[in-house]
Design an enzyme around this catalytic site. Structure first.
Site, mmCIF file in Angstrom:
data_model
loop_
_atom_site.group_PDB
_atom_site.id
_atom_site.type_symbol
_atom_site.label_atom_id
_atom_site.label_comp_id
_atom_site.label_asym_id
_atom_site.label_seq_id
_atom_site.Cartn_x
_atom_site.Cartn_y
_atom_site.Cartn_z
ATOM 1 C CB SER A 138 29.427 2.728 20.002
ATOM 2 O OG SER A 138 30.009 3.148 21.224
ATOM 3 C CE1 TYR A 151 34.820 2.001 17.588
ATOM 4 C CE2 TYR A 151 34.057 3.500 19.304
ATOM 5 C CZ TYR A 151 34.041 2.255 18.706
ATOM 6 O OH TYR A 151 33.224 1.264 19.215
HETATM 7 N N1 NAP Z 1 33.818 -3.473 23.349
HETATM 8 C C1 NAP Z 1 33.238 -2.298 23.492
HETATM 9 O O1 NAP Z 1 33.415 -1.607 24.523
HETATM 10 C C2 NAP Z 1 32.333 -1.773 22.420
HETATM 11 C C3 NAP Z 1 31.492 -0.697 22.738
HETATM 12 C C4 NAP Z 1 30.661 -0.190 21.745
HETATM 13 C C5 NAP Z 1 30.661 -0.748 20.482
HETATM 14 N N2 NAP Z 1 31.498 -1.787 20.200
HETATM 15 C C6 NAP Z 1 31.478 -2.319 18.832
HETATM 16 O O2 NAP Z 1 31.308 -3.705 18.846
HETATM 17 C C7 NAP Z 1 31.895 -4.264 17.664
HETATM 18 C C8 NAP Z 1 32.771 -5.442 18.057
HETATM 19 O O3 NAP Z 1 33.858 -4.973 18.847
HETATM 20 P P1 NAP Z 1 34.512 -5.832 20.037
HETATM 21 O O4 NAP Z 1 34.406 -5.031 21.259
HETATM 22 O O5 NAP Z 1 34.004 -7.208 20.009
HETATM 23 O O6 NAP Z 1 36.061 -5.759 19.594
HETATM 24 P P2 NAP Z 1 37.117 -6.902 19.234
HETATM 25 O O7 NAP Z 1 37.137 -7.961 20.288
HETATM 26 O O8 NAP Z 1 38.391 -6.167 18.942
HETATM 27 O O9 NAP Z 1 36.531 -7.542 17.904
HETATM 28 C C9 NAP Z 1 36.566 -6.854 16.689
HETATM 29 C C10 NAP Z 1 36.273 -7.831 15.578
HETATM 30 O O10 NAP Z 1 36.259 -7.097 14.351
HETATM 31 C C11 NAP Z 1 37.056 -7.788 13.424
HETATM 32 N N3 NAP Z 1 37.622 -6.863 12.438
HETATM 33 C C12 NAP Z 1 38.315 -5.723 12.641
HETATM 34 N N4 NAP Z 1 38.695 -5.192 11.479
HETATM 35 C C13 NAP Z 1 38.226 -6.015 10.505
HETATM 36 C C14 NAP Z 1 38.287 -6.021 9.098
HETATM 37 N N5 NAP Z 1 38.923 -5.051 8.414
HETATM 38 N N6 NAP Z 1 37.680 -7.020 8.423
HETATM 39 C C15 NAP Z 1 37.027 -8.005 9.089
HETATM 40 N N7 NAP Z 1 36.948 -8.073 10.425
HETATM 41 C C16 NAP Z 1 37.536 -7.080 11.120
HETATM 42 C C17 NAP Z 1 38.146 -8.477 14.235
HETATM 43 O O11 NAP Z 1 38.629 -9.594 13.507
HETATM 44 P P3 NAP Z 1 40.096 -9.691 12.820
HETATM 45 O O12 NAP Z 1 41.021 -8.834 13.629
HETATM 46 O O13 NAP Z 1 40.401 -11.150 12.881
HETATM 47 O O14 NAP Z 1 39.895 -9.202 11.440
HETATM 48 C C18 NAP Z 1 37.338 -8.921 15.442
HETATM 49 O O15 NAP Z 1 36.699 -10.147 15.171
HETATM 50 C C19 NAP Z 1 32.657 -3.122 16.997
HETATM 51 O O16 NAP Z 1 31.896 -2.590 15.939
HETATM 52 C C20 NAP Z 1 32.789 -2.108 18.104
HETATM 53 O O17 NAP Z 1 32.924 -0.794 17.617
HETATM 54 C C21 NAP Z 1 32.310 -2.321 21.145
#
Ligand code: NAP
Length: 246
Positions: A138, A151
């Site tokens: 991130s 986080y």
């Molecule tokens: N969106 C942003 O602004 C942003 C910015 C910087 C970095 N990121 C990073 O990008 C990555 C994806 O995030 P996103 O934005 O796509 O969020 P999201 O839409 O909430 O997706 C998160 C994913 O992680 C899975 N997950 C969470 N806990 C889990 C567990 N214990 N075991 C297996 N799967 C798990 C969820 O699946 P289930 O709930 O079905 O398990 C979901 O598929 C993360 O690492 C996040 O930190 C996001």
């Protein structure tokens, strides 16, 4: 990295960035396996996207990580790309006693999970063509948003860890890539919103995926995307101004 002809495991593919990467990589002729805990989501995605492989697995659980790797190499022995994407984002008020269970859950998901999974994959990957580990960190790895302190600490740790992982694997053929998203419009952090369908804002996911894929095609090993470049460049020098926005 080569972006076609791979077999790719993406953790956390039931929504957001993981799902968008899955769809994009499938368009480029890859076999894609996604994981997540929500079986209803996995079933719906499998019904909607022909050919996608789904596997229920909790990245925060060590036994499930080992089971996942055994399952992957029993069923898809050519799996040559691991994308450590699953993550959770919790707000935490540090003026009150924190609940250690929430702290462990966040650290296990965002940090221990990818560290352990990468190490379980490495011996398999080293024998394959074009092996890659991608860690999704991130922009907040370089400057914390103070209302979600653990986080941001996990993401800073994953940035540091990625440098060490790349160094330790430098004499293998495994490429270690860091993708650092900016704020992207996904469900991330939905637990803390009253309306769970409401997004936290950020750039459209299509815009993120376009720039992230370009970085992968260009062979960038450390790829801050969009505004994450600014956070990478300025880091803690803009801490106060950055945190005054929240
Ligand atoms: N969106 C942003 O602004 C942003 C910015 C910087 C970095 N990121 C990073 O990008 C990555 C994806 O995030 P996103 O934005 O796509 O969020 P999201 O839409 O909430 O997706 C998160 C994913 O992680 C899975 N997950 C969470 N806990 C889990 C567990 N214990 N075991 C297996 N799967 C798990 C969820 O699946 P289930 O709930 O079905 O398990 C979901 O598929 C993360 O690492 C996040 O930190 C996001």
């Amino acid at each position: 990295m080569q972006i076609n002809g791979n077999t790719i495991l993406i953790t956390g593919g039931t929504s957001g960035i993981g799902l968008a990467f899955a769809e994009e990589f499938m368009k480029h002729g890859n076999t894609v396996i996604i994981t997540g805990r929500r079986q209803d989501r996995l079933d719906a995605i499998q019904a909607r996207i022909p050919g996608i492989v789904v596997k229920n697995s909790d990245i925060a659980d060590a036994a499930q990580r080992e089971e996942l790797v055994n399952w992957v190499y029993s069923n898809y022995p050519s799996t040559n790309v691991l994308i450590n994407n699953a993550g959770v984002q919790l707000a935490m008020d540090l003026s009150q006693p924190v609940d250690p269970a929430r702290v462990y859950a966040e650290i296990n998901t965002n940090l221990v999970g990818p560290i352990h999974l990468g190490s379980l994959f490495a011996p398999h990957l080293a024998g394959l063509q074009n092996p890659v580990i991608i860690n999704v960190t991130s922009g907040l790895a370089w400057i914390p948003a103070a209302f979600m302190p653990v986080y941001c600490a996990t993401k800073a740790a994953m940035h540091s860890f990625t440098l060490s992982q790349r160094w330790q694997l430098r004499n293998t053929n495994i490429q270690v890539i860091e993708i650092a998203p900016p704020s992207v419009d996904t469900e991330l952090g939905h637990d803390r919103r009253e309306d769970k369908t409401q997004s936290h804002g950020g750039i459209p996911i299509a815009e993120f995926i376009k720039e992230a894929m370009a970085a992968l095609i260009n062979g960038e090993l450390e790829a801050p995307i969009g505004d994450a470049k600014n956070l990478r460049a300025k880091g803690e020098t803009i801490f106060e101004a950055f945190n005054s926005r929240f």
